[in-house]
Design an enzyme around this catalytic site. Sequence first.
Site, short mmCIF file in Angstrom:
data_model
loop_
_atom_site.label_atom_id
_atom_site.label_comp_id
_atom_site.label_asym_id
_atom_site.label_seq_id
_atom_site.Cartn_x
_atom_site.Cartn_y
_atom_site.Cartn_z
N ASP A 169 -6.07 45.03 -57.73
CA ASP A 169 -6.05 44.50 -58.77
C ASP A 169 -5.16 43.25 -58.87
O ASP A 169 -4.48 42.84 -57.96
CB ASP A 169 -5.83 45.53 -59.95
CG ASP A 169 -6.68 45.09 -61.21
OD1 ASP A 169 -6.92 44.08 -61.40
OD2 ASP A 169 -6.51 45.89 -62.02
C1 BGC Z 1 -8.18 44.28 -64.38
C2 BGC Z 1 -9.21 44.31 -63.67
C3 BGC Z 1 -10.14 43.07 -63.49
C4 BGC Z 1 -9.36 42.02 -62.76
C5 BGC Z 1 -10.06 40.51 -62.49
C6 BGC Z 1 -7.48 42.78 -63.89
O1 BGC Z 1 -6.43 42.51 -65.01
O2 BGC Z 1 -7.21 45.08 -64.45
O3 BGC Z 1 -10.10 45.36 -64.31
O4 BGC Z 1 -11.28 43.35 -62.67
O5 BGC Z 1 -8.18 41.66 -63.92
O6 BGC Z 1 -10.46 40.06 -63.77
#
Ligand code: BGC
Length: 771
Positions: free
Chosen positions: A304
């Site tokens: 993530d």
């Molecule tokens: C989130 C993810 C997301 C990623 C990219 C993160 O802050 O937890 O679910 O896909 O950002 O935007």
Amino acid sequence: MRNTLKYITILLLSLFSISSCKKSSTKQNNSLIHKTTGQKVEIENKIDSLLHIMTIEEKVGQMNQYSDFWDVTGPAPKNGSAEIKYTHIKKGLVGAMLNVKGVEHVRAFQKIAVEDTRLGIPLLFGFDVIHGFKTLSPIPLAEASSWDLDAIQKSARVAATEASSAGINWTFAPMVDITRDARWGRVMEGAGEDPFLASKIATARIKGFQGDNLKATNTIAACAKHFAAYGFVEAGKEYNTVDIGASTLHNIVLPPFEAAVQADVKTFMNSFNELNGIPVTGNSYLQREILKGKWNFQGFVVSDWASIRELINWGHAKDSKEASKIAVNAGSDMDMEGYAYVEELAKLVKNGDVKESIIDDAVRRILRVKFELGLFDNPYKYCDIKNEKNTLYNPKHQEAVLYIAKKSIVLLKNENNILPLKKEGQKIALIGALAADKNSPLGSWRIASDDNTAVSVLEGMQKYDGNTLNYQKGVDLIIGQASFVNEVVINQNDKSKFPEAIKAAKESDIVVMVLGEHGFQSGEGRSRTSLGLPGLQQELLEAIFKVNKNIVLVLNNGRPLAIEWATKNIPAIVEAWQLGSQSGNAIAEVLYGDYNPSGKLPMSFPRNVGQLPLYYNYKNTGRPSNDGDNVFWSHYSDSKNTPLFPFGFGLSYTKFKYSNFKINGSKFKLNETIELSIDVTNTGNFDGKEVVQLYIRDLVGSITRPVKELKGFELIAIKKGETKTVNFVLNKNLLGFYNNDGDFITEVGDFKVYIGSNSVDTIEKEIELIN
Ligand code: BGC
């Protein structure tokens, strides 16, 4: 031209090595499957060839993902991280981008990767296509309320069609995190509290995104996230610690992820939380043992956002070098916007701290997805500007999202059949902060879409012109503009609009009130400790109730709310979540009875925050009820144990009667299939749809079993007066569970089997499973 030639050379090189290194059989049949890996031999051979000529830096580059950084139609960036990113792409040190918007930009980035780098390996373009791209479907939690797998799959198909037309080839969806705590803002992104329902929905969404042929120009790779247990953050607080036992992990958290692997999801994303002391980004047990080992997942795992670097904040790694080592060894294949891998991994390999075979495995997985998407055949396959123009906001997509929006609505209460509304001769007051709102119904997580593009309830209701409609806002919910990144500011003081609304209510036959949460009050970073109607809305509701009791409360929200007062006093309540682009039209059709609601809650609604976490599949405890007047049983002294509305609950304008529950026996051997049937009769005055639900309870288990577990459901349409027979089967897979070692077992003994319209209102029978 020179670069294009180089790209072709690389391809030829890889093709050459396939035919020279391997036997000619691979040339004859593209789809030959490798006996042990199950992979397409041709793709694996091409990957071998590429790995053979890649430098360690280029390999690590494939494991590096950057977020969009500059207007690529303008000049190249000169400073800051933008310059670093740009230089890195040119050197082949980037494998994927995210957040790049539109074909023009995607093409510009892809051109650098394909034409300016030594190997010309195309980039992946990831994006959070969570509930649509431009045209928006209901938020995922709302869609889950439809229990309509076909509609959910279609909705994901629309999202993929639009996203792919804008150059995107990879969505960071579906989120398959189970959650039992409505305080957590991200409940809006998932399918609720039940692993069986969520597994089916995960499968439907993946099929919708990926389609049957990933090489098509309108299908994209899906991503099951967040692996794992993010939905169990302590006290519902975002990014928090997770401490859960093996039974919950294996029986509740993991099943939707396993279902995603079975649905051939191409990628996984890990998460920000730790699990029992080990941050999951660095969790080898989850990623290596379970995901890539036991489940034989062949795709790749992306971290993530900067979660590899966050291992340092967690106190699990000393610095980014150690964080990279831990994460890569644990099976995190790609670093999303974390700058850890790109800075550390090559050095770690050269120093002998990380094995090159680990890197090769990660790169193989990433390249595999690129090959499967057909990006090596045509890196610009998603870059057709004309197609982009014709596809985004296509009217057909509006129809499709209206279809799923109506199905997502849950009728929670309808005393004296106040709904559906009469179409003529009524004076209706439409009141509420969200009644005319065109932004909030779009919900959270819609970063490609345009603000204020939802049909409001006011606009939807205005289409029914046989009544007099008097709209009054009544109260502001928020102060200023809400956005995806900033904290929403709630109006706590200004009641200046109350009097006009009260006057309108007094003068009307019926009041429709649209209240709830703003679309940006849920989603990532939006945990809340109170779950009532935010701001002054409760006060307004009670003030209106004093002058007119004929209220239809339409709720807009991204999570279950604690609305005990409203449930007791307001005659009709419609749960309309945040329904996306067509929100107001869907709500108006339901209010006026042109669509008979059939949604069922995918999450229990609490009476109060103190009950959380709250879920229907709880354990019985040693003291489930009081034998007398004493206090020594499992309960609260100031609240009932039961939810306000249980899991699976939802009404219709018609009534359904369940009868004639039959099972083909009462004792079954472990390997036998158990056949069940029930008659459902529509005894009301409308044609309608019902979600018939099957639950079990394993009465005695070596590991205690929940009081109910969903094991089947069927959505059926029944005309008024008609009876339909619904059939289910149970078998040892459905009657078993995971023990604390993560092994699936089925134990003989007594079971209860329930069929009904929700997790509480059921008819039951008993069966015995024998050896
Ligand atoms: C989130 C993810 C997301 C990623 C990219 C993160 O802050 O937890 O679910 O896909 O950002 O935007």
